[in-house]
Design an enzyme around this catalytic site. Structure first.
Site, PDB file in Angstrom:
ATOM      1  CG  LEU A 160      -1.956  -1.146   1.246  1.00 22.80           C
ATOM      2  CD1 LEU A 160      -2.835  -1.028   2.487  1.00 22.80           C
ATOM      3  CD2 LEU A 160      -2.810  -1.163  -0.012  1.00 22.80           C
ATOM      4  CB  THR A 234      -5.221   5.307   4.703  1.00 26.22           C
ATOM      5  OG1 THR A 234      -3.899   5.019   4.207  1.00 26.22           O
ATOM      6  CG2 THR A 234      -5.740   6.597   4.068  1.00 26.22           C
ATOM      7  NE  ARG A 236      -5.528  -1.712  12.091  1.00 26.53           N
ATOM      8  CZ  ARG A 236      -6.015  -2.046  10.898  1.00 26.53           C
ATOM      9  NH1 ARG A 236      -6.309  -1.084  10.019  1.00 26.53           N
ATOM     10  NH2 ARG A 236      -6.201  -3.311  10.587  1.00 26.53           N
ATOM     11  CD  GLU A 265     -11.658   3.151  12.843  1.00 22.95           C
ATOM     12  OE1 GLU A 265     -10.955   3.968  12.241  1.00 22.95           O
ATOM     13  OE2 GLU A 265     -11.715   1.929  12.534  1.00 22.95           O
ATOM     14  CG  HIS A 286     -11.666   2.209   8.732  1.00 26.10           C
ATOM     15  ND1 HIS A 286     -11.159   1.776   9.933  1.00 26.10           N
ATOM     16  CD2 HIS A 286     -10.972   1.534   7.781  1.00 26.10           C
ATOM     17  CE1 HIS A 286     -10.201   0.879   9.717  1.00 26.10           C
ATOM     18  NE2 HIS A 286     -10.076   0.726   8.413  1.00 26.10           N
ATOM     19  CB  VAL A 287     -14.711   4.535   3.260  1.00 19.55           C
ATOM     20  CG1 VAL A 287     -15.912   4.361   4.167  1.00 19.55           C
ATOM     21  CG2 VAL A 287     -14.353   6.019   3.127  1.00 19.55           C
ATOM     22  CB  ALA A 288      -8.767   4.260   2.659  1.00 16.47           C
ATOM     23  CD1 TRP A 289     -11.675   0.012   4.485  1.00 19.68           C
ATOM     24  CD2 TRP A 289     -12.357  -1.837   3.446  1.00 19.68           C
ATOM     25  NE1 TRP A 289     -12.884  -0.334   5.032  1.00 19.68           N
ATOM     26  CE2 TRP A 289     -13.324  -1.473   4.416  1.00 19.68           C
ATOM     27  CE3 TRP A 289     -12.577  -2.977   2.670  1.00 19.68           C
ATOM     28  CZ2 TRP A 289     -14.493  -2.204   4.628  1.00 19.68           C
ATOM     29  CZ3 TRP A 289     -13.735  -3.711   2.880  1.00 19.68           C
ATOM     30  CH2 TRP A 289     -14.683  -3.323   3.848  1.00 19.68           C
TER      31      TRP A 289
END
Length: 319
Positions: A160, A234, A236, A265, A286-289
């Site tokens: 990544l 992005t 932790r 979260e 928490h939507v980068a993935w």
């Protein structure tokens, strides 16, 4: 044990917004939208395989799972799993690396652009009447910077981090990485932490959370960063001291920050970043993935990892 007897349990299938793929090596599986922590032990008592994204598996929950052979984490990070307990009990643990190798870097670049070009406050100004009431054709309330020629420093050089660096390089940024802990040399341009912080216009985090790096981006680390820099996380949430980040934004030390992850979260009401109104701060939940394509790859990977394990050719094992 034959396929006809194997049973799987998915603890938090609600976290994956696509159709799951049942592994061929399982006879049955129970797919739960979300299992409360207190109910985990009962849910996995008869499981041969357990799947979890963010529901923790600790020693207490594992104690009664006498049949358990494999835990598959529906994520790259696996800090929610008690690896020592699994090892002691002979339970294999596998994660899911690489499925978001397009989604996360694209989100990283989006956060960088949003902070550098003040996308969020200008969008708000277009909708709240500020632009309509301006006396000239444009607004220039928030300075915009170009990325070409600026340095992006990456803390973490896995798939990544490297893919994010490639995207930054594609828009003309110079990219550097944190030096390796083992002291080995490789083909990547590397700097010590202090030099990386002091010289980078963008600092992007791509490392797993460990006891050693928890809170690594604290007030002292931020003080070493280049004035006007942008912080991207992005990875932790607990890598960053939220209160220190808010203080740095409000003091003008940092231009902005793009934050996709928080220490807890969903975040509690007291989370400092939720109350920060700095125009350079961009928060995403928490939507980068979570691109559609990424989630579909993940669903297939969970099944493939399971089938590979029971065929005698395990993959993605950790610990």
């Amino acid at each position: 044990m034959t396929t006809e007897q194997r049973h799987g349990v998915f603890l938090d299938a609600k976290t994956i917004a696509c159709e799951l793929v049942k592994p061929a090596s399982l006879a049955t599986w129970d797919v739960h939208p979300l299992v409360a922590d207190a109910d985990v032990a009962a849910r996995i008592a008869a499981a041969d395989v357990v799947y979890t994204n963010k529901v923790p598996l600790g020693a207490d929950a594992l104690a009664g799972a006498a049949r358990l052979k494999l835990v598959v984490v529906a994520a790259t990070g696996y800090d929610i799993i008690d690896l020592a307990c699994c090892k002691q009990r002979g339970v294999a643990v596998a994660n899911s690396p690489g499925y978001s190798v397009s989604s996360v870097p694209e989100h990283v670049l989006a956060l960088i652009f949003a902070a550098a070009r003040a996308v969020v406050p200008y969008h708000a100004a277009a909708g709240d009447g500020t632009w309509a009431n301006a006396d000239i054709f444009c607004l220039q309330d928030h300075p915009i910077i170009e990325l070409r020629g600026r340095q992006a420093g990456f803390i973490g050089s896995g798939s990544l981090g490297r893919a994010s660096a490639e995207l930054c390089a594609s828009v003309g940024m110079k990219t550097v990485f944190l030096e390796r802990h083992d002291g080995e040399q490789d083909e990547l341009p590397r700097l010590g932490l202090d030099e990386l912080l002091a010289t980078s216009d963008v600092v992007s985090l791509h490392c797993p959370l460990t006891a050693a790096n928890r809170g690594m981006i604290d007030a002292a680390a931020i003080a070493k960063m280049k004035d006007g820099a942008i912080l991207i996380n992005t990875a932790r949430g607990a890598l960053v001291d939220s209160a220190a980040l808010v203080a740095a934004l409000e003091a003008g030390k940092l231009r902005g920050a793009g934050i996709d992850v928080l220490a807890a979260e969903p975040p509690p009401a007291a989370e400092p970043l939720l109350h920060c109104r700095h125009p350079g701060l961009v928060l995403s939940p928490h939507v980068a993935w979570a691109s559609m394509e990424s989630q579909q790859r993940l669903a297939r990977m969970l099944a493939e990892t399971t089938d590979a394990f029971f065929s005698g050719a395990p993959r993605h094992l950790v610990g």
